[in-house]
Design a protein around this motif. Structure first.
Motif, PDB file in Angstrom:
ATOM      1  N   ASP A 409       5.336  11.429   2.835  1.00  0.00           N
ATOM      2  CA  ASP A 409       6.476  11.904   3.571  1.00  0.00           C
ATOM      3  C   ASP A 409       6.811  11.266   5.001  1.00  0.00           C
ATOM      4  O   ASP A 409       7.674  11.737   5.600  1.00  0.00           O
ATOM      5  N   LYS A 410       6.141  10.211   5.187  1.00  0.00           N
ATOM      6  CA  LYS A 410       6.395   9.534   6.549  1.00  0.00           C
ATOM      7  C   LYS A 410       7.683   8.838   6.261  1.00  0.00           C
ATOM      8  O   LYS A 410       7.861   8.172   5.203  1.00  0.00           O
ATOM      9  N   VAL A 411       8.616   8.437   7.177  1.00  0.00           N
ATOM     10  CA  VAL A 411       9.853   7.864   7.177  1.00  0.00           C
ATOM     11  C   VAL A 411       9.503   6.428   8.023  1.00  0.00           C
ATOM     12  O   VAL A 411       9.263   6.547   9.283  1.00  0.00           O
ATOM     13  N   VAL A 412      10.004   5.614   7.068  1.00  0.00           N
ATOM     14  CA  VAL A 412       9.580   4.139   7.698  1.00  0.00           C
ATOM     15  C   VAL A 412      11.166   3.672   8.117  1.00  0.00           C
ATOM     16  O   VAL A 412      11.841   3.671   7.315  1.00  0.00           O
ATOM     17  N   ALA A 413      11.106   3.018   9.288  1.00  0.00           N
ATOM     18  CA  ALA A 413      12.517   2.754   9.557  1.00  0.00           C
ATOM     19  C   ALA A 413      13.282   1.848   8.883  1.00  0.00           C
ATOM     20  O   ALA A 413      14.527   2.060   8.248  1.00  0.00           O
ATOM     21  N   ALA A 414      12.424   0.674   8.499  1.00  0.00           N
ATOM     22  CA  ALA A 414      13.119  -0.456   7.869  1.00  0.00           C
ATOM     23  C   ALA A 414      13.703  -0.191   6.196  1.00  0.00           C
ATOM     24  O   ALA A 414      14.508  -0.229   5.859  1.00  0.00           O
ATOM     25  N   TRP A 415      12.948   0.885   5.697  1.00  0.00           N
ATOM     26  CA  TRP A 415      13.358   1.415   4.307  1.00  0.00           C
ATOM     27  C   TRP A 415      14.363   2.182   4.290  1.00  0.00           C
ATOM     28  O   TRP A 415      15.076   2.262   3.569  1.00  0.00           O
ATOM     29  N   ASN A 416      14.324   3.154   5.315  1.00  0.00           N
ATOM     30  CA  ASN A 416      15.438   4.028   5.606  1.00  0.00           C
ATOM     31  C   ASN A 416      16.734   3.153   5.794  1.00  0.00           C
ATOM     32  O   ASN A 416      17.930   3.591   5.431  1.00  0.00           O
ATOM     33  N   GLY A 417      16.627   1.992   6.591  1.00  0.00           N
ATOM     34  CA  GLY A 417      17.880   1.221   6.767  1.00  0.00           C
ATOM     35  C   GLY A 417      18.488   0.781   5.368  1.00  0.00           C
ATOM     36  O   GLY A 417      19.516   0.711   5.045  1.00  0.00           O
ATOM     37  N   LEU A 418      17.521   0.213   4.471  1.00  0.00           N
ATOM     38  CA  LEU A 418      17.695  -0.147   3.215  1.00  0.00           C
ATOM     39  C   LEU A 418      18.743   0.935   2.497  1.00  0.00           C
ATOM     40  O   LEU A 418      19.555   0.791   1.732  1.00  0.00           O
ATOM     41  N   ARG A 456      14.600   0.169  21.566  1.00  0.00           N
ATOM     42  CA  ARG A 456      13.328  -0.316  21.043  1.00  0.00           C
ATOM     43  C   ARG A 456      12.880   0.698  19.832  1.00  0.00           C
ATOM     44  O   ARG A 456      13.572   2.212  19.998  1.00  0.00           O
ATOM     45  N   LEU A 457      12.556   0.608  18.766  1.00  0.00           N
ATOM     46  CA  LEU A 457      12.425   1.379  17.498  1.00  0.00           C
ATOM     47  C   LEU A 457      10.967   1.654  17.324  1.00  0.00           C
ATOM     48  O   LEU A 457       9.838   0.784  17.647  1.00  0.00           O
ATOM     49  N   HIS A 458      10.486   3.087  16.831  1.00  0.00           N
ATOM     50  CA  HIS A 458       9.151   3.477  16.484  1.00  0.00           C
ATOM     51  C   HIS A 458       9.431   2.982  14.910  1.00  0.00           C
ATOM     52  O   HIS A 458      10.266   3.411  14.304  1.00  0.00           O
ATOM     53  N   ARG A 459       8.306   2.501  14.170  1.00  0.00           N
ATOM     54  CA  ARG A 459       8.557   2.107  12.925  1.00  0.00           C
ATOM     55  C   ARG A 459       8.417   3.367  12.164  1.00  0.00           C
ATOM     56  O   ARG A 459       9.138   3.252  11.046  1.00  0.00           O
ATOM     57  N   THR A 460       7.761   4.783  12.494  1.00  0.00           N
ATOM     58  CA  THR A 460       7.702   5.591  11.583  1.00  0.00           C
ATOM     59  C   THR A 460       7.789   6.902  12.168  1.00  0.00           C
ATOM     60  O   THR A 460       7.842   7.065  13.385  1.00  0.00           O
ATOM     61  N   SER A 461       8.300   8.094  11.526  1.00  0.00           N
ATOM     62  CA  SER A 461       8.154   9.256  11.897  1.00  0.00           C
ATOM     63  C   SER A 461       7.888  10.044  11.055  1.00  0.00           C
ATOM     64  O   SER A 461       7.813   9.803   9.662  1.00  0.00           O
ATOM     65  N   LEU A 473       9.930  -6.826  12.934  1.00  0.00           N
ATOM     66  CA  LEU A 473      11.083  -7.304  12.968  1.00  0.00           C
ATOM     67  C   LEU A 473      11.935  -6.653  11.833  1.00  0.00           C
ATOM     68  O   LEU A 473      13.007  -6.521  11.803  1.00  0.00           O
ATOM     69  N   GLU A 474      11.509  -6.425  10.618  1.00  0.00           N
ATOM     70  CA  GLU A 474      11.955  -5.797   9.467  1.00  0.00           C
ATOM     71  C   GLU A 474      12.813  -4.514   9.845  1.00  0.00           C
ATOM     72  O   GLU A 474      13.598  -4.013   9.119  1.00  0.00           O
ATOM     73  N   ASP A 475      11.919  -3.708  10.515  1.00  0.00           N
ATOM     74  CA  ASP A 475      12.581  -2.694  11.203  1.00  0.00           C
ATOM     75  C   ASP A 475      13.774  -2.529  11.825  1.00  0.00           C
ATOM     76  O   ASP A 475      14.958  -1.995  11.578  1.00  0.00           O
ATOM     77  N   SER A 539      10.366  -6.241  -0.220  1.00  0.00           N
ATOM     78  CA  SER A 539      11.507  -6.096   0.515  1.00  0.00           C
ATOM     79  C   SER A 539      11.921  -7.122   1.021  1.00  0.00           C
ATOM     80  O   SER A 539      11.084  -8.154   1.182  1.00  0.00           O
ATOM     81  N   PRO A 540      13.157  -7.518   1.828  1.00  0.00           N
ATOM     82  CA  PRO A 540      13.404  -8.898   2.307  1.00  0.00           C
ATOM     83  C   PRO A 540      12.448  -9.146   3.644  1.00  0.00           C
ATOM     84  O   PRO A 540      12.112  -7.874   4.276  1.00  0.00           O
ATOM     85  N   SER A 541      12.382 -10.217   3.656  1.00  0.00           N
ATOM     86  CA  SER A 541      11.293 -10.697   4.827  1.00  0.00           C
ATOM     87  C   SER A 541      12.243 -10.135   6.177  1.00  0.00           C
ATOM     88  O   SER A 541      13.475 -10.270   6.060  1.00  0.00           O
ATOM     89  N   GLY A 542      11.400  -9.989   7.455  1.00  0.00           N
ATOM     90  CA  GLY A 542      12.114  -9.424   8.398  1.00  0.00           C
ATOM     91  C   GLY A 542      12.936 -10.727   8.965  1.00  0.00           C
ATOM     92  O   GLY A 542      14.188 -10.635   9.368  1.00  0.00           O
TER      93      GLY A 542
END
Length: 681
Positions: A409-418, A456-461, A473-475, A539-542
């Motif tokens: 249940d961690k939230v990953v920024a990049a995948w949430n963007g997708l 600036r982004l945190h990768r996870t929450s 970069l992907e985030d 997933s797409p490269s950053g």
């Protein structure tokens, strides 16, 4: 007694918190400890839904004797690859260079200076299939470190020097230009050669859903009218939707198929796969009107919201492949597979016989121990739709009573963007405002929790609290992509502003003067190599995701700075697209958008006006590759803040749409059908 991982937030690391292994998280303190003791470091990298990671943990890391050997002679470091993709990428590059293959769990032995000298993936507890046992590996490395340390140091030094000598700059064309039409055609021909004309998809077993490649093919068809490109998408999407890789009861896709026929999946379900495939099927429907594509897009969106949404409004990373089979054993696929006897117990004799035919459940089975993965093997003949709905509902209700797979249940920024991009567009296409709201809620979470005042982004929450790891970069790229898609659906220009802040960070922290991009920021933790990979993985490269977001933002705002950065970044697609199109699909898709313009569409009119809504819908459904869209009411402060909307008046007091391309704007139109026709041309 719990080890140091008990203080971490990663679900994967917490799974190892009660191991007898004295694990350390990745940290300077762990390597300081190795120096103090004069021992090597065991680096073990995995993720929570990784089946073989669980197997090795149970066989070796939960074993007291193995743990004693590890604790005495090594400093053991455990890494969640989803939290630290930079660490994973650097050492996976070394593993692949040394062994020709890679995977997870990844097992790497390092000097106290973090230099790798011995590599592997899964090791069994006893020698089997030509593989040494994990215990033998530990003893061998221990002996080499004790008796031949100078030799070990020389090996590590050569590996680090080899990695440091690799540069992608020489792969970029001298003029740093995007691909030309003939180069994209060459990529299409390469994909045609790799296409499985019998089963759909590309290559053989194991077979992965090539979402980024499918998006390129859809855009190539839209730009050129290529029937072959569209046929590959249709065949692949139909085969996946009817295969075992798709959850025929609950919706959503598994990670990949272990075979070439999409029959038996590796059952873990990842957010990124489902976000990307949801969007692919929605775009296929937009192109063809396919009922199957519509159903899969909506069911996949509903799966993400139902199964992966967190209390805070974000989306969890994954569901495990394994679950309790009812006897206390953790078994891969136990939650999803069925036997004829299990069908009869839920449905009764007649409906069970119908369900077995419809879903391809046999006495022999297609999986282990006579169980079958549900499919839709028979595409011909009439189907009793009401009976299918009834059977699916009863089977799904029965399955819900089974022990459920674990959820990371961690939230990953990049995948949430997708996910934001997929849910926003799917909700808009199919009149599902609840999906658009889910996308908005996730975007709100990313701004509130993941993004700081310096963009600036945190990768996870997790549980609404940001993780300690910085975004890669992907985030930045995928979150910007999601924000831009959300703005095009809602007409809220603030999402364009947030995307711009993130992309400015991309330009300042991740981009070099020659147009190359790195996966980590210039001020990120220094590793043995700064990771840099322009090719797609799951997933797409950053690199290419950033190119796409920069291109869209430049088109929306008129920023030549962002447009030029996108074009320089696409130079890598010029270099690799013809040679390895399967591995740079998103870059090819972005290149299609650049060739097409991309089209810039401004829809102006009062919010809530049916005529405005009709034009907006026509713009959203236009297939022009990578088209950007802004929606607003003329004369308002919010509309004037979006450059594409500025100075766009109503036409004779009526809502209007403006279409621009290559610095030229067509006359505005108030007719949705005319707008749709323009976007098809």
């Amino acid at each position: 007694m719990p080890n140091r991982l008990a203080h971490e937030t990663s679900p994967y690391l917490l799974q190892h918190a009660d191991n007898p292994v004295d694990w350390w998280p990745w940290s300077a303190e762990a390597f300081d400890e190795a120096r103090r003791r004069g021992v090597p470091v065991l680096l073990s990298v995995g993720y929570s839904s990784c089946h073989w990671c669980h197997v090795m943990a149970h066989e070796s890391f939960e074993d007291a004797d193995t743990a004693a050997l590890l604790n005495e002679h090594f400093v053991a470091v455990k890494v969640d690859r989803e939290e630290r993709p930079d660490v994973d990428a650097v050492y996976m590059e070394a593993v692949q260079a040394a062994t020709g293959q890679g995977g997870w769990p990844m097992t790497v032995f390092l000097t106290p200076d973090a230099e790798p000298f011995y590599f592997g993936t899964y090791f069994p507890p006893e020698p089997r299939h030509g593989m040494p046992s994990f215990g033998q590996i530990l003893e061998g490395v221990r002996a080499a470190w004790a008796d031949r340390r100078d030799e070990v140091g020389e090996v590590a030094g050569r590996i680090v020097a080899d990695l440091a000598g690799r540069s992608l700059t020489e792969s970029l064309p001298a003029d740093r230009r995007p691909p030309r039409p003939e180069e994209l055609h060459a990529a299409l021909m390469g994909l045609t050669r790799d296409f499985d004309a019998v089963h759909g998809g590309f290559g053989g077993a194991p077979k992965f859903p090539a979402s980024m490649v499918l998006e390129f093919l859809l855009r190539h068809h839209a730009r050129t009218g290529s029937a072959g490109a569209l046929e590959m998408v249709q065949a692949t999407c139909a085969a996946m939707a009817r295969g075992g890789i798709y959850d025929q009861l609950g919706g959503g896709f598994a990670r990949y198929a272990v075979d070439a026929t999409w029959t038996v999946p590796h059952f873990e379900k990842m957010l990124y796969d489902n976000a990307l495939l949801c969007r692919t099927y929605a775009h296929l429907w937009r192109t063809t009107g396919s009922d199957l594509a519509r159903r899969i897009a909506v069911e996949t969106a509903d799966f993400m919201v139902r199964e992966l949404r967190t209390e805070q409004g974000g989306f969890a990373s994954a569901l495990d492949a394994d679950s309790d089979d009812g006897t206390g054993r953790h078994v891969e696929g136990a939650y999803y597979v069925w036997t004829p006897e299990q069908l009869r117990a839920v449905l009764g004799e007649k409906d069970a016989e119908f369900a077995a035919r419809y879903f391809g459940v046999t006495d022999e089975g297609t999986f282990e121990e006579g169980a079958s993965v549900l499919q839709l093997p028979d595409a011909d003949g009439p189907v009793d739709a009401e009976r299918v709905v009834s059977v699916r509902q009863r089977l799904l209700a029965a399955r819900d009573r089974r022990p459920r797979p674990g959820r990371d249940d961690k939230v990953v920024a990049a995948w949430n963007g997708l996910a934001i991009a997929a849910l926003a567009e799917t909700g808009a296409y199919f009149d599902r405002p609840d999906l658009v709201q889910a996308a908005t809620d996730a975007a709100d979470l990313l701004v509130r929790v993941h993004m700081d005042w310096h963009a600036r982004l945190h990768r996870t929450s997790r549980d609404g609290e940001p993780g300690a790891n910085s975004g890669v970069l992907e985030d930045y790229a995928d979150v910007a992509e999601g924000f831009l898609a959300l703005s095009s659906v809602t007409g809220e220009g603030v999402w364009v502003d947030f995307a711009g802040l993130l992309l400015d960070t991309v330009l300042m922290q991740f981009t070099t003067e020659d147009g190359a991009l790195y996966d980590t920021a210039a001020d990120a933790e220094s590793l043995i190599r700064r990771p840099q990979d322009p090719t797609d993985n799951a997933s797409p490269s950053g690199w290419t995701a950033a190119a796409g977001a920069l291109l869209s933002y430049g088109a929306l705002t008129g920023s030549d700075l962002h447009r030029s950065a996108a074009e320089r970044a696409l130079g890598i697609v010029t270099a690799l697209g013809g040679r390895a199109p399967r591995f740079i699909g998103w870059g090819l898709a972005v290149a299609e958008a650049a060739l097409d313009g991309p089209r810039e569409i401004a829809v102006v009119g009062p919010q809530g006006d049916p005529a405005t809504a009709a034009l907006h819908r026509a713009a959203l459904l236009g297939p022009a590759p990578g088209a950007v869209l802004a929606l607003g009411t003329p004369g308002t402060e919010e509309a004037d803040a979006v450059p594409l909307l500025k100075d766009r008046p109503l036409v004779d007091g009526r809502p209007a749409a403006y279409v621009c391309r290559h610095f030229t704007c067509e006359r505005p139109t108030t007719d949705p059908e005319e707008l749709a026709e323009r976007l098809r041309g």
